[in-house]
Design a protein around this motif. Structure first.
Motif, mmCIF file in Angstrom:
data_model
loop_
_atom_site.group_PDB
_atom_site.id
_atom_site.type_symbol
_atom_site.label_atom_id
_atom_site.label_comp_id
_atom_site.label_asym_id
_atom_site.label_seq_id
_atom_site.Cartn_x
_atom_site.Cartn_y
_atom_site.Cartn_z
ATOM 1 N N VAL A 196 14.243 -14.516 -7.935
ATOM 2 C CA VAL A 196 15.135 -15.135 -8.928
ATOM 3 C C VAL A 196 14.305 -16.092 -9.780
ATOM 4 C CG1 VAL A 196 17.219 -14.988 -7.500
ATOM 5 C CG2 VAL A 196 15.754 -16.990 -7.301
ATOM 6 N N SER A 197 14.851 -16.432 -10.929
ATOM 7 C CA SER A 197 14.242 -17.455 -11.815
ATOM 8 C C SER A 197 12.753 -17.256 -12.084
ATOM 9 C CB SER A 197 14.455 -18.857 -11.216
ATOM 10 O OG SER A 197 15.808 -19.148 -11.120
ATOM 11 N N ASN A 210 14.653 -13.414 -12.633
ATOM 12 C CA ASN A 210 15.218 -12.445 -11.699
ATOM 13 C C ASN A 210 14.316 -11.227 -11.530
ATOM 14 O OD1 ASN A 210 17.442 -14.119 -11.427
ATOM 15 N ND2 ASN A 210 18.609 -13.055 -13.009
ATOM 16 N N SER A 249 12.943 -7.637 -11.406
ATOM 17 C CA SER A 249 13.198 -6.463 -12.241
ATOM 18 C C SER A 249 12.285 -5.334 -11.791
ATOM 19 C CB SER A 249 12.940 -6.788 -13.724
ATOM 20 O OG SER A 249 12.827 -5.604 -14.490
ATOM 21 N N ALA A 304 16.930 -16.761 -3.170
ATOM 22 C CA ALA A 304 17.809 -15.611 -3.405
ATOM 23 C C ALA A 304 18.944 -15.586 -2.389
ATOM 24 C CB ALA A 304 17.001 -14.319 -3.315
ATOM 25 N N GLU A 316 20.997 -10.438 -2.539
ATOM 26 C CA GLU A 316 19.821 -10.207 -3.388
ATOM 27 C C GLU A 316 18.604 -9.880 -2.533
ATOM 28 O OE1 GLU A 316 20.703 -13.095 -7.257
ATOM 29 O OE2 GLU A 316 20.036 -14.000 -5.367
ATOM 30 N N GLN A 345 16.164 -21.250 -18.439
ATOM 31 C CA GLN A 345 17.363 -20.564 -17.933
ATOM 32 C C GLN A 345 17.913 -19.591 -18.968
ATOM 33 O OE1 GLN A 345 18.441 -20.791 -14.788
ATOM 34 N NE2 GLN A 345 16.684 -22.129 -14.441
ATOM 35 N N ASN A 367 15.239 -16.635 -19.093
ATOM 36 C CA ASN A 367 14.899 -16.051 -17.791
ATOM 37 C C ASN A 367 13.404 -15.793 -17.663
ATOM 38 O OD1 ASN A 367 15.573 -15.057 -15.182
ATOM 39 N ND2 ASN A 367 15.356 -12.966 -15.923
#
Length: 291
Positions: free
Chosen positions: A84-85, A87, A89, A117, A121, A190, A193
């Protein structure tokens, strides 16, 4: 004359590690005439001028090199993503893997921020990593409580290069491995991303069994050097399945009796992997020729 490895390049000054002794060296003018630019990772011969400076006289042949960022003689490429942060991919991961394979490297996969997460996730990411393990990649999924020294120790010896988008925690990993480095890190945006570029240049740091390179984060990946004919070879599962296609030069797009598409239909090749291949194939096929 001494032989060492360039560990940093900044404003025309090359920092060279000669068996633990550090020299700041400049390149002789003859390199410019021959259009040779030394880069981080190069093995070079230097003439020592003072106790801490010298001139590069010769660059040894490179066994491989990345163009962006420029670094050579890589033993292991680590593609770093975060849970995450930003996210996770799988599409971006596949693109980094393709870049690595295009330079003759077989990357490892490292996912950070596991502790941030959710359980759902974590399970989803681990399921994805299980597939990559199955087809031949070494993967690691770590959080803040994992021992980074043991993570690094699991990697092959030599020069390991950390590569990935901004904000995934490459510099944070190095700080946890060697706190005295005190490398700059930034929070991620944020809204976008993604993180800000905190690493401005490639630099090598000592690790237990070699060196490790922190590289600037990527805001875009360059596929200009990859042709559509080569792309299928850089998706290693698709390359293996493609050996059983009816046509030897099958692109696995519109051709009849394509073994790859059959395996997608049978859920033996994940849909996401095939779609990432198709998307990248179309991008490469439709790009404008540069003159």
């Amino acid at each position: 004359m001494k032989t060492g490895r360039i560990i940093r390049s900044l404003s025309g000054v090359y920092r060279v590690d000669v068996e633990g002794e550090i020299y700041d060296a400049k390149a002789r003018g003859l390199f410019r005439k021959k259009q040779i630019s030394p880069i981080v990772g190069d093995i070079v011969d230097i003439d020592i001028e003072t106790h801490s400076s010298g001139y590069i006289q010769h660059v040894h042949p490179r066994k491989n090199e990345l163009k962006r960022p420029p670094v050579s003689n890589i033993d292991l490429l680590i593609v770093v993503m975060s849970a995450v942060s930003p996210n996770f991919s799988s599409q971006l991961l596949d693109r980094f893997l393709v870049i690595g394979h295009s330079y003759g490297l077989h990357p490892n996969i490292l996912i950070t921020k596991k502790d941030l997460a959710s359980k759902d996730e974590q399970i989803k990411i681990q399921d994805t990593l299980d597939y990559y393990e199955k087809i031949g990649y070494q993967t690691q999924f770590i959080g803040k409580d994992d021992d980074v020294k043991s993570v690094f120790k699991d990697w092959a010896p030599g020069l390991a290069v950390l590569s990935g988008q901004s904000g995934v925690g490459k510099s944070t990993l190095l700080n946890r491995y060697a706190p005295d480095l005190a490398l700059a890190t930034n929070e991620i945006s944020q809204s976008l991303n993604r993180g800000k570029h905190t690493t401005r240049h490639v630099e090598l740091y000592k690790r237990e069994n070699g060196h490790i390179a922190d590289t600037p984060g990527f805001s875009a990946l360059d596929f200009e050097h990859i042709g559509k004919e080569e792309l299928r070879d850089y998706f290693i599962d698709i390359a293996q399945l493609g050996e059983l296609c009816k046509f030897r030069n099958c692109y696995h797009i519109n051709e009849p009796k394509c073994h790859v598409k059959e395996k997608v239909a049978q859920n033996e090749l994940p849909e996401f992997r095939y779609q990432h291949y198709v998307q990248l194939f179309n991008e490469i096929s439709n790009r404008k020729v540069r003159y």
